[in-house]
Scaffold this motif. Structure first.
Motif, PDB file in Angstrom:
ATOM      1  N   GLU A   1       0.687  -1.216  -0.140  1.00 33.05           N
ATOM      2  CA  GLU A   1      -0.111   0.243  -0.124  1.00 33.05           C
ATOM      3  C   GLU A   1       0.823   1.226   0.016  1.00 33.05           C
ATOM      4  N   GLU A   2       1.634   1.423   0.796  1.00 36.02           N
ATOM      5  CA  GLU A   2       2.738   2.407   0.986  1.00 36.02           C
ATOM      6  C   GLU A   2       3.417   2.714  -0.618  1.00 36.02           C
ATOM      7  N   GLN A   3       3.872   1.660  -1.042  1.00 37.21           N
ATOM      8  CA  GLN A   3       4.795   1.958  -2.413  1.00 37.21           C
ATOM      9  C   GLN A   3       3.773   2.497  -3.293  1.00 37.21           C
ATOM     10  N   MET A   4       2.553   1.772  -3.315  1.00 33.85           N
ATOM     11  CA  MET A   4       1.934   2.283  -4.712  1.00 33.85           C
ATOM     12  C   MET A   4       1.208   3.627  -4.441  1.00 33.85           C
ATOM     13  N   TRP A   5       1.041   4.147  -3.099  1.00 33.72           N
ATOM     14  CA  TRP A   5       0.622   5.720  -2.898  1.00 33.72           C
ATOM     15  C   TRP A   5       1.679   6.493  -3.133  1.00 33.72           C
ATOM     16  N   ARG A   6       2.996   6.003  -2.979  1.00 31.51           N
ATOM     17  CA  ARG A   6       4.061   6.860  -3.285  1.00 31.51           C
ATOM     18  C   ARG A   6       4.218   7.171  -4.613  1.00 31.51           C
ATOM     19  N   HIS A   7       4.070   6.024  -5.311  1.00 32.01           N
ATOM     20  CA  HIS A   7       3.918   6.147  -6.838  1.00 32.01           C
ATOM     21  C   HIS A   7       2.865   7.220  -7.380  1.00 32.01           C
TER      22      HIS A   7
ATOM     23  N   SER B   1      -2.069  -4.551 -12.484  1.00 35.18           N
ATOM     24  CA  SER B   1      -2.241  -2.964 -12.561  1.00 35.18           C
ATOM     25  C   SER B   1      -0.839  -2.619 -13.188  1.00 35.18           C
ATOM     26  N   LYS B   2      -0.905  -1.477 -13.895  1.00 37.79           N
ATOM     27  CA  LYS B   2       0.154  -1.024 -14.630  1.00 37.79           C
ATOM     28  C   LYS B   2       0.999   0.162 -14.035  1.00 37.79           C
ATOM     29  N   PHE B   3       1.874  -0.022 -13.325  1.00 42.72           N
ATOM     30  CA  PHE B   3       2.720   0.925 -12.633  1.00 42.72           C
ATOM     31  C   PHE B   3       3.979   1.081 -13.517  1.00 42.72           C
ATOM     32  N   GLY B   4       4.134   0.397 -14.502  1.00 43.67           N
ATOM     33  CA  GLY B   4       5.407   0.384 -15.386  1.00 43.67           C
ATOM     34  C   GLY B   4       6.768  -0.025 -14.386  1.00 43.67           C
ATOM     35  N   LEU B   5       6.486  -0.752 -13.680  1.00 50.59           N
ATOM     36  CA  LEU B   5       7.633  -1.518 -12.873  1.00 50.59           C
ATOM     37  C   LEU B   5       7.791  -2.986 -13.095  1.00 50.59           C
ATOM     38  N   GLU B   6       8.742  -3.392 -12.482  1.00 52.38           N
ATOM     39  CA  GLU B   6       9.047  -5.097 -12.478  1.00 52.38           C
ATOM     40  C   GLU B   6       7.772  -5.752 -11.486  1.00 52.38           C
ATOM     41  N   LEU B   7       7.332  -5.033 -10.838  1.00 57.11           N
ATOM     42  CA  LEU B   7       6.375  -5.704  -9.869  1.00 57.11           C
ATOM     43  C   LEU B   7       5.103  -5.821 -10.562  1.00 57.11           C
ATOM     44  N   ASP B   8       4.945  -5.283 -11.644  1.00 55.39           N
ATOM     45  CA  ASP B   8       3.683  -5.244 -12.145  1.00 55.39           C
ATOM     46  C   ASP B   8       2.817  -6.694 -12.419  1.00 55.39           C
ATOM     47  N   SER B   9       3.713  -7.388 -12.885  1.00 53.70           N
ATOM     48  CA  SER B   9       3.160  -8.770 -13.085  1.00 53.70           C
ATOM     49  C   SER B   9       2.763  -9.670 -11.931  1.00 53.70           C
TER      50      SER B   9
ATOM     51  N   SER C   1       1.095  -8.151  -9.227  1.00 59.90           N
ATOM     52  CA  SER C   1       0.201  -7.372  -8.553  1.00 59.90           C
ATOM     53  C   SER C   1      -1.114  -7.559  -9.441  1.00 59.90           C
ATOM     54  N   PRO C   2      -2.338  -7.462  -8.529  1.00 60.20           N
ATOM     55  CA  PRO C   2      -3.587  -7.590  -8.991  1.00 60.20           C
ATOM     56  C   PRO C   2      -4.110  -6.260  -9.699  1.00 60.20           C
ATOM     57  N   GLY C   3      -5.315  -6.468 -10.508  1.00 64.30           N
ATOM     58  CA  GLY C   3      -5.830  -5.269 -11.043  1.00 64.30           C
ATOM     59  C   GLY C   3      -6.649  -4.525 -10.252  1.00 64.30           C
ATOM     60  N   ARG C   4      -6.955  -3.339 -10.417  1.00 63.07           N
ATOM     61  CA  ARG C   4      -7.916  -2.285 -10.111  1.00 63.07           C
ATOM     62  C   ARG C   4      -7.327  -1.912  -8.575  1.00 63.07           C
ATOM     63  N   LEU C   5      -6.015  -1.920  -8.545  1.00 62.23           N
ATOM     64  CA  LEU C   5      -5.522  -1.286  -7.193  1.00 62.23           C
ATOM     65  C   LEU C   5      -5.919   0.048  -6.957  1.00 62.23           C
ATOM     66  N   GLY C   6      -6.116   1.064  -8.132  1.00 63.27           N
ATOM     67  CA  GLY C   6      -6.917   2.397  -7.781  1.00 63.27           C
ATOM     68  C   GLY C   6      -7.951   1.978  -6.993  1.00 63.27           C
ATOM     69  N   ARG C   7      -8.892   1.380  -7.187  1.00 65.60           N
ATOM     70  CA  ARG C   7      -9.929   1.087  -6.194  1.00 65.60           C
ATOM     71  C   ARG C   7      -9.723   0.856  -5.035  1.00 65.60           C
ATOM     72  N   TYR C   8      -8.830   0.137  -4.642  1.00 65.66           N
ATOM     73  CA  TYR C   8      -8.274  -0.470  -3.216  1.00 65.66           C
ATOM     74  C   TYR C   8      -7.612   0.640  -2.563  1.00 65.66           C
ATOM     75  N   LEU C   9      -6.955   1.630  -3.031  1.00 68.09           N
ATOM     76  CA  LEU C   9      -6.343   2.861  -2.515  1.00 68.09           C
ATOM     77  C   LEU C   9      -7.720   3.812  -2.383  1.00 68.09           C
ATOM     78  N   GLY C  10      -8.580   3.757  -3.055  1.00 66.45           N
ATOM     79  CA  GLY C  10      -9.687   4.713  -3.051  1.00 66.45           C
ATOM     80  C   GLY C  10     -10.538   4.224  -1.957  1.00 66.45           C
ATOM     81  N   TRP C  11     -10.671   3.103  -1.698  1.00 65.02           N
ATOM     82  CA  TRP C  11     -11.264   2.310  -0.333  1.00 65.02           C
ATOM     83  C   TRP C  11     -10.557   2.894   0.969  1.00 65.02           C
ATOM     84  N   GLN C  12      -9.462   2.843   0.764  1.00 67.67           N
ATOM     85  CA  GLN C  12      -8.382   3.004   2.087  1.00 67.67           C
ATOM     86  C   GLN C  12      -8.855   4.600   2.323  1.00 67.67           C
TER      87      GLN C  12
END
Length: 326
Positions: A239-245, A270-278, A280-291
């Motif tokens: 969560e922290e890394q996604m938000w920082r991005h 999800s598509k951060f353009g990073l190595e960790l993309d593959s 990650s689950p999709g729809r992580l913007g929804r997850y952060l919106g939820w938080q």
């Protein structure tokens, strides 16, 4: 040292008291909601049609006119009764939903919670059917009718889903059924925002998921968002890394529509353009919106649910003081 131990003992006791108090409040609310009387009616059209004979068609048409378009003659429905795919789907549904009481209980509980928070809402008649795996329309909700295609909930890996993308097939499980119905209801009280910023759309989906917190208190977070347990764990751990991005790339107030495809729409990842993309689950913007919405609600427990849903995204975000978990 003695004073420190005494302080820690008092602190621990205070936490226990607060926890018990919150639990009692929740249990009390749930007990009150359970007592609500609603007119909940569920009809198993899938079973009735699956067990029907040609001579039963007129009666079924009279009982379910909305499922039999007038332009199709009875011969079409008679042929459907003997269609091999229809028969196979009917058998598959029966094998997965051997005991329908749990599903019916969950749906009734959902509508009781809706009645509590939205007293003017009229509970629709619920009808289950076989949709020939029309997963895009697995749940259809109108003012007075709820249609559920049970063949869209046979479980990940079922042979009828063999040609589907994995990220779609894994959501076709009965553990997500009631959550999908809650999503359909959410669309009636949580309209899509006119504001074109990425933040507004994140918060829109966050409100939908927070609404599920209220309407589905016994569901897991993974069920609410449609994740596997592993995907839910990944989202929480990063969560922290996604938000920082999002902050570093200045995405929150961007009006770039491609961000929806990267972070909000159903997708394999999800598509951060990073190595960790593959990973990650999709729809992580929804997850952060939820938080974000959860953070706001936690700090503003005097604000009612309807008022929260009506609040502009930017105002809600600023008042949330959201900080990602570390």
């Amino acid at each position: 040292m003695k004073r420190f131990r005494e302080f820690m003992g008092c602190f621990a006791l205070l936490l226990i008291i607060l926890f018990i108090g919150c639990k009692d409040d929740t249990d009390g609310l749930e007990a009150e909601i359970a007592k609500i009387s609603i007119n909940f009616e569920l009809l198993r059209f899938d079973q009735q049609f699956g067990e029907a004979k040609a001579e039963d068609i007129p009666k079924l048409k009279q009982k379910y006119p909305y499922l039999f378009p007038a332009q199709y003659p009875d011969s079409v429905w008679e042929a459907t009764l003997n269609d091999t795919l229809q028969i196979a789907l009917h058998k598959a549904v029966d094998s997965v939903f051997t005991d329908f009481d749990e599903v019916e209980t969950d749906l009734e509980s959902l509508f009781k919670h809706i009645a509590h928070y939205f007293p003017r809402y009229k509970v629709p008649k619920t009808v289950t059917l076989i949709s020939r795996v029309d997963y895009n329309n697995r749940v259809i909700l109108s003012d007075s009718l709820l249609l559920i295609g049970l063949d869209n909930y046979l479980g990940h890996g079922h042979k009828f889903y063999a040609g589907l993308s994995n990220y779609i097939a894994k959501g076709l499980d009965k553990k997500y059924l009631t959550s999908d119905v809650a999503s359909a209801f959410a669309k009636t009280v949580n309209p899509y925002p006119r504001d074109r910023t990425f933040l507004s759309r994140m918060v829109h989906y966050g409100k939908e998921l927070y609404l599920k917190d209220k309407l589905l208190p016994n569901a897991t977070d993974a069920q609410k968002i449609g994740y596997t347990d592993d995907e839910m764990g990944w989202a929480k751990a990063n969560e922290e890394q996604m938000w920082r991005h999002f902050i570093e790339q200045e995405l929150l107030y961007s009006t770039d529509s491609s961000l929806d495809r990267k972070f909000l729409d159903p997708a394999p990842f999800s598509k951060f353009g990073l190595e960790l993309d593959s990973e990650s689950p999709g729809r992580l913007g929804r997850y952060l919106g939820w938080q974000i919405v959860r953070a706001y609600a936690e700090k503003n427990d005097n604000v009612g649910l309807i008022e929260l849903l009506d609040m502009p995204a930017d105002e809600l975000f600023k008042k949330s003081n959201y900080k990602p978990r570390r």
